[in-house]
Design an enzyme around this catalytic site. Structure first.
Site, PDB file in Angstrom:
ATOM      1  N   ASN A  10      37.066  10.777  37.138  1.00  0.00           N
ATOM      2  CA  ASN A  10      36.157   9.631  37.016  1.00  0.00           C
ATOM      3  C   ASN A  10      36.553   8.894  35.743  1.00  0.00           C
ATOM      4  OD1 ASN A  10      34.018   7.897  36.654  1.00  0.00           O
ATOM      5  ND2 ASN A  10      32.485   9.506  36.297  1.00  0.00           N
ATOM      6  N   TRP A  11      37.208   7.753  35.925  1.00  0.00           N
ATOM      7  CA  TRP A  11      37.726   7.026  34.752  1.00  0.00           C
ATOM      8  C   TRP A  11      36.637   6.237  34.040  1.00  0.00           C
ATOM      9  CZ3 TRP A  11      43.066   4.718  36.661  1.00  0.00           C
ATOM     10  CH2 TRP A  11      43.880   5.782  37.080  1.00  0.00           C
ATOM     11  N   LYS A  12      35.481   6.133  34.651  1.00  0.00           N
ATOM     12  CA  LYS A  12      34.356   5.388  34.064  1.00  0.00           C
ATOM     13  C   LYS A  12      34.789   3.965  33.700  1.00  0.00           C
ATOM     14  CE  LYS A  12      32.379   9.744  32.674  1.00  0.00           C
ATOM     15  NZ  LYS A  12      31.538  10.496  31.776  1.00  0.00           N
ATOM     16  N   HIS A  95      25.607   9.542  39.555  1.00  0.00           N
ATOM     17  CA  HIS A  95      26.107  10.016  38.255  1.00  0.00           C
ATOM     18  C   HIS A  95      25.017   9.842  37.201  1.00  0.00           C
ATOM     19  CE1 HIS A  95      28.432  10.358  34.606  1.00  0.00           C
ATOM     20  NE2 HIS A  95      29.344  10.988  35.319  1.00  0.00           N
ATOM     21  N   GLU A  97      25.109   8.851  34.246  1.00  0.00           N
ATOM     22  CA  GLU A  97      25.163   7.582  33.499  1.00  0.00           C
ATOM     23  C   GLU A  97      24.524   6.457  34.307  1.00  0.00           C
ATOM     24  OE1 GLU A  97      29.346   7.753  32.632  1.00  0.00           O
ATOM     25  OE2 GLU A  97      28.957   9.424  31.266  1.00  0.00           O
ATOM     26  N   GLU A 165      26.644  18.507  37.156  1.00  0.00           N
ATOM     27  CA  GLU A 165      27.045  18.016  35.840  1.00  0.00           C
ATOM     28  C   GLU A 165      25.844  18.027  34.901  1.00  0.00           C
ATOM     29  OE1 GLU A 165      30.739  15.297  36.197  1.00  0.00           O
ATOM     30  OE2 GLU A 165      28.959  14.078  36.417  1.00  0.00           O
ATOM     31  N   GLY A 171      30.791  14.406  28.280  1.00  0.00           N
ATOM     32  CA  GLY A 171      31.356  13.634  27.170  1.00  0.00           C
ATOM     33  C   GLY A 171      31.011  14.175  25.801  1.00  0.00           C
ATOM     34  N   SER A 211      32.764  17.785  30.257  1.00  0.00           N
ATOM     35  CA  SER A 211      33.719  18.233  29.241  1.00  0.00           C
ATOM     36  C   SER A 211      34.769  19.213  29.767  1.00  0.00           C
ATOM     37  CB  SER A 211      32.986  18.825  28.028  1.00  0.00           C
ATOM     38  OG  SER A 211      32.179  17.832  27.415  1.00  0.00           O
ATOM     39  N   GLY A 232      35.900  13.597  33.532  1.00  0.00           N
ATOM     40  CA  GLY A 232      35.790  12.279  32.934  1.00  0.00           C
ATOM     41  C   GLY A 232      36.930  12.048  31.944  1.00  0.00           C
ATOM     42  N   GLY A 233      36.632  12.218  30.666  1.00  0.00           N
ATOM     43  CA  GLY A 233      37.582  11.915  29.587  1.00  0.00           C
ATOM     44  C   GLY A 233      38.993  12.445  29.825  1.00  0.00           C
TER      45      GLY A 233
HETATM   46  P1  PGA Z   1      33.458  14.243  30.857  1.00  0.00           P
HETATM   47  O1  PGA Z   1      32.681  13.449  32.007  1.00  0.00           O
HETATM   48  O2  PGA Z   1      34.526  15.077  31.542  1.00  0.00           O
HETATM   49  O3  PGA Z   1      34.042  13.187  29.977  1.00  0.00           O
HETATM   50  O4  PGA Z   1      32.453  15.103  30.169  1.00  0.00           O
HETATM   51  C1  PGA Z   1      32.413  14.056  33.243  1.00  0.00           C
HETATM   52  C2  PGA Z   1      31.691  13.101  34.140  1.00  0.00           C
HETATM   53  O5  PGA Z   1      30.877  12.312  33.637  1.00  0.00           O
HETATM   54  O6  PGA Z   1      31.911  13.101  35.366  1.00  0.00           O
END
Ligand code: PGA
Length: 264
Positions: A10-12, A95, A97, A165, A171, A211, A232-233
C-alpha cells in the site's frame, strides 16, 4: 483448500507517476519470478493506468487504495468501482487512515464492500483496534464490530482478503508480535465461521499489517494463521518489498529450493 500467501504493498499518498513507474521498473522482473505468493501493488490512483500497462503479462496484480460506493454521478473528486474495474483486481477498503482521517464509518465500508464485490473487485478489507482500545482490553469487541458491520448482508465469498492492522502498529515502527497477531487473526476466523461457515473461514486469506519490514516479516509469516502482509512504508523500497515477498515464499514453502522460478 490451501491458502495461497498474499503480500500487498500500500503505497498510500506517495510517489508521483514517474516515481511509481520507476519503483515498478526496479522490482518487476524479480517480483514476477517469485512463485506461490499472490503479489499486489496498490499505487495512487493517478498511476494505475500506466502501472496496469507495465504489469501486463506478469504475475503481479494491481489494487487501488480506496473507492467510492456509488458507481457514477455527481460526486466530484471520487473514483468509482466501474473505473477501477478496468484497471484493478483488488481494492483496499476500510483502511484505518480512511476511517480516522476521512471519517469513513462501518456503514460506508459495508456499502463499499458490497459494491466492490458486485463489480468484480476483490476487497482487501482492513480491521484493527486503536491503542486505547487495545489497552482497555477491547480488541475483540472492536474487531467483531468492524467485521460484522462491513460484512452485513454480504453473501459468503472467496473474493475477499482481510487485513488485521492494529492502528497503533501502523507507520509507528512498533509492530505487533507474531503471536499477538496470530491470536487476533484466529479470532477473525471464528467470527467468519459464525457469520458464514467454517469452510470459508478456513479458506479466506487473513493478513497482518503494521510496520512490517523485511527484518520482521519472518515472525509473522511463520505463524500458520497469518497468510501474508499488507505493507505500507516498506513497500516503497524495492529491496525491502522484494525481501518480504521472497521470505514469504521461502517460509510458506520450505520444501522448494528457491522461490525464484527456474533457479536453484
Ligand atoms: P506500515 O503501513 O507498513 O507503514 O505500518 C501499513 C498499512 O497502513 O497498511
Amino acid at each position: 483448500m490451501m491458502r495461497v500467501p498474499f503480500v500487498a504493498g500500500n503505497w498510500k499518498m506517495n510517489t508521483t507517476v514517474t516515481e511509481a513507474e520507476e519503483l515498478v521498473y526496479d522490482m518487476l522482473d524479480r517480483l514476477d519470478r517469485v512463485e506461490g505468493v499472490e503479489k499486489v501493488l496498490c499505487p495512487p490512483f493517478v498511476a494505475l493506468v500506466s502501472i496496469n500497462m507495465m504489469l501486463r503479462g506478469s504475475s503481479i496484480k494491481l489494487g487501488a487504495q480506496n473507492m467510492h460506493f456509488e458507481t457514477l454521478g455527481a460526486y466530484t473528486g471520487e473514483i468509482s468501482p466501474l473505473m477501477l474495474g478496468e484497471l484493478c483486481e483488488f481494492v483496499i477498503l476500510g483502511h484505518s487512515e480512511r476511517r480516522w482521517y476521512f471519517g469513513e464509518t462501518d456503514e460506508m465500508i459495508n456499502k463499499k464492500v458490497k459494491v466492490a464485490l458486485s463489480h468484480g473487485l476483490k476487497p482487501i478489507f482492513c480491521v484493527g483496534e486503536r491503542l486505547e482500545e487495545n489497552e482497555a482490553g477491547k480488541t475483540r469487541e472492536v474487531i467483531d464490530r468492524q467485521v460484522m458491520a462491513a460484512l452485513d448482508d454480504v453473501s459468503p465469498t472467496h473474493d475477499l482478503v482481510i487485513a488485521y492492522e492494529p492502528v497503533w502498529a501502523i507507520g509507528t515502527g512498533r509492530a505487533a508480535s507474531g503471536e499477538q497477531a496470530a491470536v487476533t487473526i484466529k479470532f477473525i476466523r471464528s467470527i467468519l465461521a459464525k457469520l458464514w461457515n467454517r469452510d470459508i473461514a478456513q479458506d479466506l486469506r487473513i493478513l497482518y499489517g503494521g510496520s512490517v519490514t523485511s527484518n520482521n516479516i519472518a515472525e509473522f509469516i511463520s505463524q500458520p494463521e497469518i497468510d501474508g502482509a499488507l505493507v505500507g512504508g516498506a513497500s516503497l523500497k524495492a529491496e525491502d518489498f522484494l525481501g518480504i515477498v521472497t521470505q514469504t515464499a521461502e517460509i510458506k514453502y520450505p520444501h522448494l529450493p528457491s522461490p525464484f522460478k527456474g533457479e536453484e
